[in-house]
Design a protein around this motif. Structure first.
Motif, PDB file in Angstrom:
ATOM      1  N   LYS A   6       8.449 -13.540  35.418  1.00 21.79           N
ATOM      2  CA  LYS A   6       7.839 -12.421  34.701  1.00 21.79           C
ATOM      3  C   LYS A   6       6.334 -12.536  34.827  1.00 21.79           C
ATOM      4  O   LYS A   6       5.767 -13.625  34.758  1.00 21.79           O
ATOM      5  N   GLY A  11       6.772  -5.731  31.827  1.00 18.36           N
ATOM      6  CA  GLY A  11       7.470  -5.044  32.905  1.00 18.36           C
ATOM      7  C   GLY A  11       7.063  -5.459  34.308  1.00 18.36           C
ATOM      8  O   GLY A  11       7.497  -4.871  35.285  1.00 18.36           O
ATOM      9  N   THR A  12       6.216  -6.479  34.417  1.00 15.49           N
ATOM     10  CA  THR A  12       5.744  -6.955  35.715  1.00 15.49           C
ATOM     11  C   THR A  12       6.553  -8.173  36.148  1.00 15.49           C
ATOM     12  O   THR A  12       6.875  -9.031  35.340  1.00 15.49           O
ATOM     13  N   GLY A  31       7.314  -1.717  36.863  1.00 16.88           N
ATOM     14  CA  GLY A  31       7.904  -0.402  36.685  1.00 16.88           C
ATOM     15  C   GLY A  31       9.249  -0.230  37.361  1.00 16.88           C
ATOM     16  O   GLY A  31       9.681   0.886  37.606  1.00 16.88           O
ATOM     17  N   GLY A  32       9.919  -1.328  37.714  1.00 21.16           N
ATOM     18  CA  GLY A  32      11.220  -1.236  38.355  1.00 21.16           C
ATOM     19  C   GLY A  32      11.166  -0.859  39.823  1.00 21.16           C
ATOM     20  O   GLY A  32      12.198  -0.631  40.442  1.00 21.16           O
ATOM     21  N   ALA A  33       9.972  -0.815  40.404  1.00 25.14           N
ATOM     22  CA  ALA A  33       9.836  -0.473  41.823  1.00 25.14           C
ATOM     23  C   ALA A  33       9.895  -1.732  42.678  1.00 25.14           C
ATOM     24  O   ALA A  33       9.531  -2.815  42.228  1.00 25.14           O
ATOM     25  N   GLU A  34      10.349  -1.588  43.917  1.00 19.84           N
ATOM     26  CA  GLU A  34      10.351  -2.736  44.815  1.00 19.84           C
ATOM     27  C   GLU A  34       8.923  -3.046  45.244  1.00 19.84           C
ATOM     28  O   GLU A  34       8.042  -2.194  45.200  1.00 19.84           O
ATOM     29  N   ARG A  47      13.604  -6.351  44.915  1.00 20.18           N
ATOM     30  CA  ARG A  47      14.182  -5.072  44.492  1.00 20.18           C
ATOM     31  C   ARG A  47      14.796  -5.232  43.107  1.00 20.18           C
ATOM     32  O   ARG A  47      15.246  -6.312  42.743  1.00 20.18           O
ATOM     33  N   PRO A  48      14.877  -4.139  42.343  1.00 19.91           N
ATOM     34  CA  PRO A  48      15.466  -4.211  41.004  1.00 19.91           C
ATOM     35  C   PRO A  48      16.974  -4.485  41.058  1.00 19.91           C
ATOM     36  O   PRO A  48      17.615  -4.343  42.111  1.00 19.91           O
ATOM     37  N   ASP A  49      17.529  -4.870  39.930  1.00 15.75           N
ATOM     38  CA  ASP A  49      18.964  -5.140  39.811  1.00 15.75           C
ATOM     39  C   ASP A  49      19.787  -3.994  40.375  1.00 15.75           C
ATOM     40  O   ASP A  49      19.490  -2.822  40.134  1.00 15.75           O
ATOM     41  N   ASN A  63      17.959 -10.547  43.929  1.00 20.13           N
ATOM     42  CA  ASN A  63      16.906  -9.519  43.993  1.00 20.13           C
ATOM     43  C   ASN A  63      15.799  -9.824  44.994  1.00 20.13           C
ATOM     44  O   ASN A  63      14.818  -9.094  45.070  1.00 20.13           O
TER      45      ASN A  63
END
Length: 68
Positions: A6, A11-12, A31-34, A47-49, A63
């Motif tokens: 983290k 969110g990072t 932000g959930g972006a790759e 990449r996100p889950d 991931n």
């Protein structure tokens, strides 16, 4: 070695690629972006889950995908 952790900001997520004491690199995304990290030891994508493997990449950790 790869370290996924983290980030400081909410969110990072950060990926540290540490092949040796002189060639290490770190990259962060949020932000959930790759996002990608590249250096002397190659290129990696986080990449996100639930996201599929990027084309021409293989999963090396949850991931985390490496080219080739």
């Amino acid at each position: 070695m790869l370290f996924l952790a983290k980030g400081k900001e909410p969110g990072t997520v950060c990926l540290a690629v540490y092949p040796n004491a002189t060639d290490w690199v770190i990259g962060c995304g949020g932000g959930g972006a790759e996002f990608g990290v590249g250096g002397p030891s190659g290129g990696y994508i986080v990449r996100p889950d639930g996201a599929p493997a990027p084309e021409l990449h293989r999963e090396v950790a949850t991931n985390v995908f490496a080219r080739g």
